[in-house]
Write a protein that holds these residues in place. Structure first.
Motif, PDB file in Angstrom:
ATOM      1  N   ASN A   1      -2.134   2.914  -0.652  1.00 34.13           N
ATOM      2  CA  ASN A   1      -2.501   3.871   0.396  1.00 34.13           C
ATOM      3  C   ASN A   1      -3.967   4.263   0.145  1.00 34.13           C
TER       4      ASN A   1
ATOM      5  N   ALA B   1      -4.502  -0.898   6.060  1.00 31.53           N
ATOM      6  CA  ALA B   1      -4.569   0.233   5.115  1.00 31.53           C
ATOM      7  C   ALA B   1      -5.913   0.250   4.391  1.00 31.53           C
TER       8      ALA B   1
ATOM      9  N   ASP C   1       7.921   3.925  -5.468  1.00 36.49           N
ATOM     10  CA  ASP C   1       7.305   3.055  -4.443  1.00 36.49           C
ATOM     11  C   ASP C   1       7.927   1.662  -4.424  1.00 36.49           C
TER      12      ASP C   1
ATOM     13  N   GLU D   1       9.120   2.709   7.024  1.00 37.23           N
ATOM     14  CA  GLU D   1       8.178   3.075   5.946  1.00 37.23           C
ATOM     15  C   GLU D   1       8.699   2.559   4.604  1.00 37.23           C
TER      16      GLU D   1
ATOM     17  N   ASP E   1      -2.935   6.911   7.343  1.00 36.48           N
ATOM     18  CA  ASP E   1      -1.957   6.978   6.266  1.00 36.48           C
ATOM     19  C   ASP E   1      -1.091   5.715   6.273  1.00 36.48           C
ATOM     20  N   LEU E   2      -0.725   5.263   5.078  1.00 35.94           N
ATOM     21  CA  LEU E   2       0.035   4.020   4.937  1.00 35.94           C
ATOM     22  C   LEU E   2       1.361   4.057   5.698  1.00 35.94           C
ATOM     23  N   SER E   3       2.097   5.158   5.592  1.00 32.30           N
ATOM     24  CA  SER E   3       3.413   5.234   6.239  1.00 32.30           C
ATOM     25  C   SER E   3       3.300   5.065   7.748  1.00 32.30           C
TER      26      SER E   3
ATOM     27  N   ARG F   1      -3.424   9.582  -6.976  1.00 35.24           N
ATOM     28  CA  ARG F   1      -4.236   9.092  -5.849  1.00 35.24           C
ATOM     29  C   ARG F   1      -5.553   9.859  -5.752  1.00 35.24           C
TER      30      ARG F   1
ATOM     31  N   LYS G   1       7.549  -0.853  -1.539  1.00 33.87           N
ATOM     32  CA  LYS G   1       6.387  -1.719  -1.287  1.00 33.87           C
ATOM     33  C   LYS G   1       6.634  -3.123  -1.862  1.00 33.87           C
TER      34      LYS G   1
END
Ligand code: FE2
Ligand code: FE2
Length: 326
Positions: free
Chosen positions: A277, A201, A180, A219, A207-209, A268, A183
């Motif tokens: 996310n 978010a 990640d 993304e 969804d984050l993307s 997650r 980010k």
């Protein structure tokens, strides 16, 4: 009139209430950042500093792999010279072995308890996290939980790989750790976009993307891969960043990247750390991840079930380990 003065506007006597309120909203509401095209994104990305730790981990990894238990005295010596590493090591051992009657206070003792594997992991993690922390000081985000997500994914990626294959060289740990990185790069290079993305978010409905694509135009997976490519980092890191949501599309190292996807989803679903996310992940979604078919193309359902069950134990221990590490 007071409201107009606050906004710095001169009130127009002829303006009706609706017009006045609309103008006020425009002035008082912070404007959303504009979506950018790839050219603009790449030129901004070029300003993001390189992370020295990412370049050095491969070298450090090789050196550490060459050492074995007999050299623990020398390793203790190296660790002792680094106060940050020493304090992390002691914190880790005392949180993992919290039942000890006397807390561990010496590096040698910690090395004895933790073993070489955890020491290697800690040695790799410390400089990377410190580098990352320098980049992200300005942006409000649950960074500590994010480091836990990154390290947790690294640890669990390793567990997934070892559950299904005897052959590992610890490179999967690095792949999990940096998956990640986009980010972090986004927070540094596009702080306004990053803040707006995080705000949306947090609602936990999309969804984050999808939000990243809409607000920024890229993304975190692709942004991270572009960043790692720019700094000529190993192919495995680049592929892990780019394809950790869709390992079936990776041209190289797809089994390791599949393990990263599974580890990421498991963390997650158990809400260990915070990836940024906030869309909930169910256990069923973890079990249906595309990575399983990449990782275990020829394994039957019963064998898969046994292997998957073995990961539960690792998941249970993880929060405690992470508390000690970050
Ligand atoms: Fe991701
Ligand atoms: Fe992640």
């Amino acid at each position: 009139m007071i409201r107009a003065q606050v906004s710095g506007l001169v009130a127009d006597e002829d303006m009706n209430c609706f017009e006045r309120d609309f103008t006020m909203m425009q002035v008082l509401t912070p404007r959303s950042p504009t979506r950018l095209d790839l050219k603009k994104i790449e030129s901004q990305l070029a300003l993001c500093p390189s992370l020295p730790s990412l370049n050095s981990i491969n070298k450090a990894l090789q050196e550490l792999l060459a050492m074995d238990q007999r050299y623990s005295a020398q390793i203790s010596e190296v660790i002792r010279r680094d106060p940050s590493l020493t304090s992390r090591l002691l914190r880790l051992v005392n949180s993992v072995y919290y039942g000890l009657s006397t807390p561990v206070s010496s590096v040698e003792e910690a090395v004895f308890y933790l073993g070489m594997r955890q020491i290697r992991q800690l040695t790799m993690v410390t400089p990377i996290i410190e580098d990352f922390q320098r980049l992200t000081q300005q942006c409000p985000f649950p960074w500590r939980e994010f480091w836990q997500h990154s390290i947790g994914t690294a640890i669990l990626t390793r567990e997934v790989v070892t559950a299904f294959s005897a052959l590992t060289d610890e490179s999967e740990y690095v792949a999990g750790l940096v998956h990640d990185v986009g980010k972090i790069v986004m927070a540094w290079s596009f702080p306004d976009h990053f803040t707006e993305i995080h705000r949306q978010a947090c609602e936990g409905v999309r969804d984050l993307s999808e939000i990243e694509n809409e607000v920024l135009g890229i993304e975190h997976s692709e942004l991270g891969a572009l960043y790692l490519e720019r700094h000529r980092l190993p192919e495995l890191m680049v592929q892990a960043a780019r394809f950790h949501h869709c390992p079936e599309r990776a041209s190289h190292h797809s089994a390791i990247i599949a393990a990263v996807q599974i580890a990421d989803l498991l963390l997650r679903s158990e809400q260990i750390g915070c990836s940024g996310n906030f869309l909930p992940v169910t256990r069923a979604q973890c079990l249906a991840a595309s990575g399983w078919a990449v990782l275990l193309p020829n394994v039957n359902d019963a064998e898969q079930a046994i292997a998957k069950a073995s990961l539960h134990h690792s998941l249970e221990r993880l929060p405690q380990v992470l508390e000690g590490l970050v």
